[in-house]
Design a protein around this motif. Structure first.
Motif, PDB file in Angstrom:
ATOM      1  N   UNK A  43       0.687  -1.068  -0.309  1.00  0.00           N
ATOM      2  CA  UNK A  43      -0.129   0.311   0.359  1.00  0.00           C
ATOM      3  C   UNK A  43       0.778   1.183   0.221  1.00  0.00           C
ATOM      4  N   UNK A  44       1.958   1.146   0.159  1.00  0.00           N
ATOM      5  CA  UNK A  44       3.118   2.410   0.663  1.00  0.00           C
ATOM      6  C   UNK A  44       2.238   3.775   1.155  1.00  0.00           C
ATOM      7  N   UNK A  45       2.019   3.295   2.377  1.00  0.00           N
ATOM      8  CA  UNK A  45       1.718   4.595   3.116  1.00  0.00           C
ATOM      9  C   UNK A  45       2.676   5.933   3.083  1.00  0.00           C
ATOM     10  N   UNK A  46       3.613   5.624   2.743  1.00  0.00           N
ATOM     11  CA  UNK A  46       4.684   6.466   3.328  1.00  0.00           C
ATOM     12  C   UNK A  46       4.714   7.127   2.199  1.00  0.00           C
ATOM     13  N   UNK A  69      11.768   3.108   3.505  1.00  0.00           N
ATOM     14  CA  UNK A  69      11.720   2.549   1.980  1.00  0.00           C
ATOM     15  C   UNK A  69      10.581   2.099   1.407  1.00  0.00           C
ATOM     16  N   UNK A  70      10.108   0.457   1.818  1.00  0.00           N
ATOM     17  CA  UNK A  70       9.464  -0.169   0.737  1.00  0.00           C
ATOM     18  C   UNK A  70       7.908   0.324   1.097  1.00  0.00           C
ATOM     19  N   UNK A  71       8.239   1.237   2.341  1.00  0.00           N
ATOM     20  CA  UNK A  71       6.552   1.373   2.560  1.00  0.00           C
ATOM     21  C   UNK A  71       6.490   2.875   2.294  1.00  0.00           C
ATOM     22  N   UNK A  72       7.070   3.346   1.306  1.00  0.00           N
ATOM     23  CA  UNK A  72       6.945   4.829   0.259  1.00  0.00           C
ATOM     24  C   UNK A  72       8.023   5.663   0.343  1.00  0.00           C
ATOM     25  N   UNK A  73       8.540   5.727   1.373  1.00  0.00           N
ATOM     26  CA  UNK A  73       9.062   6.795   2.148  1.00  0.00           C
ATOM     27  C   UNK A  73      10.272   7.461   1.080  1.00  0.00           C
ATOM     28  N   UNK A  74      10.502   8.781   1.173  1.00  0.00           N
ATOM     29  CA  UNK A  74      12.088   8.944   0.798  1.00  0.00           C
ATOM     30  C   UNK A  74      12.726   9.061   2.485  1.00  0.00           C
ATOM     31  N   UNK A  75      13.991   8.804   2.338  1.00  0.00           N
ATOM     32  CA  UNK A  75      14.674   8.749   3.287  1.00  0.00           C
ATOM     33  C   UNK A  75      16.846   8.728   2.888  1.00  0.00           C
ATOM     34  N   UNK A 362       8.132  -0.635  16.611  1.00  0.00           N
ATOM     35  CA  UNK A 362       7.226   0.745  16.950  1.00  0.00           C
ATOM     36  C   UNK A 362       7.700   1.831  16.584  1.00  0.00           C
ATOM     37  N   UNK A 363       8.981   1.488  15.821  1.00  0.00           N
ATOM     38  CA  UNK A 363       9.749   3.142  15.266  1.00  0.00           C
ATOM     39  C   UNK A 363       8.977   3.485  14.444  1.00  0.00           C
ATOM     40  N   UNK A 364       8.960   2.405  13.428  1.00  0.00           N
ATOM     41  CA  UNK A 364       7.645   2.353  11.771  1.00  0.00           C
ATOM     42  C   UNK A 364       6.263   2.455  12.554  1.00  0.00           C
ATOM     43  N   UNK A 365       6.258   1.468  13.430  1.00  0.00           N
ATOM     44  CA  UNK A 365       4.461   2.210  13.151  1.00  0.00           C
ATOM     45  C   UNK A 365       4.033   3.373  14.356  1.00  0.00           C
ATOM     46  N   UNK A 366       5.552   4.239  15.196  1.00  0.00           N
ATOM     47  CA  UNK A 366       4.562   5.187  15.268  1.00  0.00           C
ATOM     48  C   UNK A 366       5.088   6.384  14.005  1.00  0.00           C
ATOM     49  N   UNK A 367       6.294   6.598  12.752  1.00  0.00           N
ATOM     50  CA  UNK A 367       6.628   6.895  12.362  1.00  0.00           C
ATOM     51  C   UNK A 367       4.444   6.770  11.406  1.00  0.00           C
ATOM     52  N   UNK A 368       4.122   5.931  10.574  1.00  0.00           N
ATOM     53  CA  UNK A 368       3.507   5.355  10.571  1.00  0.00           C
ATOM     54  C   UNK A 368       2.235   6.956  10.636  1.00  0.00           C
ATOM     55  N   UNK A 369       2.052   5.988  12.205  1.00  0.00           N
ATOM     56  CA  UNK A 369       1.057   7.375  12.774  1.00  0.00           C
ATOM     57  C   UNK A 369       0.758   8.640  13.040  1.00  0.00           C
ATOM     58  N   UNK A 370       2.299   9.120  13.439  1.00  0.00           N
ATOM     59  CA  UNK A 370       2.746  10.304  12.566  1.00  0.00           C
ATOM     60  C   UNK A 370       1.747  10.659  10.935  1.00  0.00           C
ATOM     61  N   UNK A 371       2.202   9.732  10.352  1.00  0.00           N
ATOM     62  CA  UNK A 371       1.548  10.303   8.759  1.00  0.00           C
ATOM     63  C   UNK A 371      -0.176  10.019   8.500  1.00  0.00           C
TER      64      UNK A 371
END
Ligand code: NRN
Length: 425
Positions: A43-46, A69-75, A362-371
């Motif tokens: 789904x690439x939500x990032x 990156x796989x979830x779509x973010x530029x890092x 937790x890091x990944x879920x927290x970044x996703x939560x902010x987004x």
């Protein structure tokens, strides 16, 4: 490879294949984070979001970076300690097209230069360990804060700094305290730090721990882990503390408790895990036995007062990797590991993958939560935000599943009983 020719600066790109094998090793032992990668790479939500990260460049961090990156973010990434970057990992990430500025043995100037390069992408999100990235934005590039929807913070020291900033009304955007998640703090800080700190000491000294007086300064989660694992290897553990309840826990856990002034006379190996400066200072060095080994596992290198050790010494030499022999003016020798920086990451590879799996989930879920808040137009106050209980329990549930453990479930009657305040004896 030169920085100008690509959006990265690493020690040696030719180390990439060695690093890739280590990253694959970590992937096979981080099933929770890999399950999140599997789910969100579809789904690439990032997508459309830019994350600047400042976190130890290890094989486990590489799994987190490549999941984002796989979830779509530029890092864009830098290390969060001048001595903790594993060059082969940085090379593998650069080879995989990740913007990364990190190499082992950076000067402090190079360390902050790298952090500033990650800000070239004008991030919408920050991901920190120790708050140096957030601090750099607030202190040097406050105009960038308006683009930032939020950040996450990995470690105790960083959360302490951010709470102080928030209380002073200086925090410009919300930050999620990943460190305080139960599935991070009670696992990474205890079991991770315990094992990886001993790992660092053994790689730098190869000494026998059994029978040695092993002094742990600080009995928080990290110190507790170090004490537990040193005892497991047969060391006689001594704990020093300033907080009565923590000292009491150490005593009831079966460890000797005394002041550092007393411990300095009998200790063979010293490790600081307090988050405070000047824990081991001149008067302690003066009392130490010939051959004492001193190291730190706290985030910063301020816990051991190295300038005072230098002043007491007539010479020093590197006797093994991450192991410097200081010869004091009276001839005694004191061995300082990893230049007083966190010994678990500077002299070893940090915590094992299995425990970083939950920290980084937790890091990944927290970044996703902010987004998700951003996507729903929810504006958060610039404060330190806790991880929700359900996220903790979900990560623990998945982890248990990957370990093939099953647990009981409360019945309807039990749930009713818990809520029934009138039920007495
Ligand atoms: N292997 C690791 N990779 C690792 N081990 C410990 N840490 C690591 N980060 C990346 C961090 C822990 O989460 C160091 C932080 O201070 C601690 O919170």
């Amino acid at each position: 490879m030169d920085y100008k020719s690509g959006k990265y600066k690493v020690k040696d790109l030719s180390l990439a294949s060695e690093g890739r094998k280590k990253i694959e090793w970590a992937e096979s032992r981080m099933p929770v984070l890999m399950a999140l990668r599997e789910k969100y790479s579809k789904t690439k939500p990032l997508k459309g979001y830019k994350i600047a990260g400042c976190l130890h460049v290890t094989k486990e961090t590489a799994v987190l970076v490549e999941t984002l990156k796989a979830a779509g973010a530029q890092v864009s990434w830098s290390g969060c300690n001048p001595l903790s970057t594993q060059d082969e990992i940085a090379a593998a990430l650069a080879k995989n097209g990740i913007e990364i500025y990190a190499w082992h043995g950076q000067s402090v100037k190079e360390f902050y230069w790298s952090i500033e390069r990650t800000l070239d992408i004008k991030p919408n999100l920050t991901l920190d360990d120790g708050a140096d990235l957030i601090f750099t934005i607030h202190n040097k590039f406050p105009h960038l804060a308006k683009n930032v929807i939020g950040g996450t913070e990995e470690t105790t020291t960083g959360v302490h700094r951010l709470r102080a900033m928030a209380e002073a009304g200086k925090l410009l955007y919300p930050v999620i305290a990943v460190n305080d998640a139960e599935t991070k703090w009670d696992f990474d800080n205890v079991y991770g730090t315990g094992q990886s700190s001993i790992d660092g000491i053994l790689r730098a000294t190869s000494v026998l721990l059994a029978g040695k007086n092993f002094v742990v300064a600080g009995y928080g989660h990290c110190g507790k882990g170090c004490a537990m694992r040193a005892a497991g290897l047969g060391a006689n553990v001594i704990v020093t503390e300033v907080k009565p309840t923590a000292a009491l826990k150490a005593a009831l856990d079966g460890f000797r408790v005394m002041t550092m002034d007393e411990a300095a006379k009998i200790g063979d190996i010293f490790i600081t895990a307090t988050g405070v400066k000047d824990v081991i200072v001149e008067r302690h060095f003066k009392k130490m036995k010939d051959g004492a080994i001193v190291c730190n596992t706290g985030h910063y290198d301020c816990e051991i007062n190295i300038p005072q050790l230098e002043k007491l010494s007539k010479g020093k030499r590197t006797v093994r990797a991450n192991n410097e022999e200081y010869t004091l003016k009276d001839g005694r020798k004191i061995y300082l590991l990893a230049k007083g920086r966190l010994v678990n990451l500077a002299a070893a590879e940090g915590h094992p993958s299995e425990v970083m799996d939950m920290s980084f989930a937790n890091q990944f879920m927290s970044q996703l939560r902010l987004i998700n808040y951003d996507k729903h137009g929810i504006l958060l106050n610039p404060e330190v935000i806790e991880i929700p209980e359900e996220q903790d329990q979900e990560i623990a549930r998945i982890k248990l599943q990957t370990m093939s453990y099953t647990i009981d479930k409360l019945t309807k009657e039990q749930l009713a009983y818990i809520k029934d305040y009138s039920a007495g004896t």
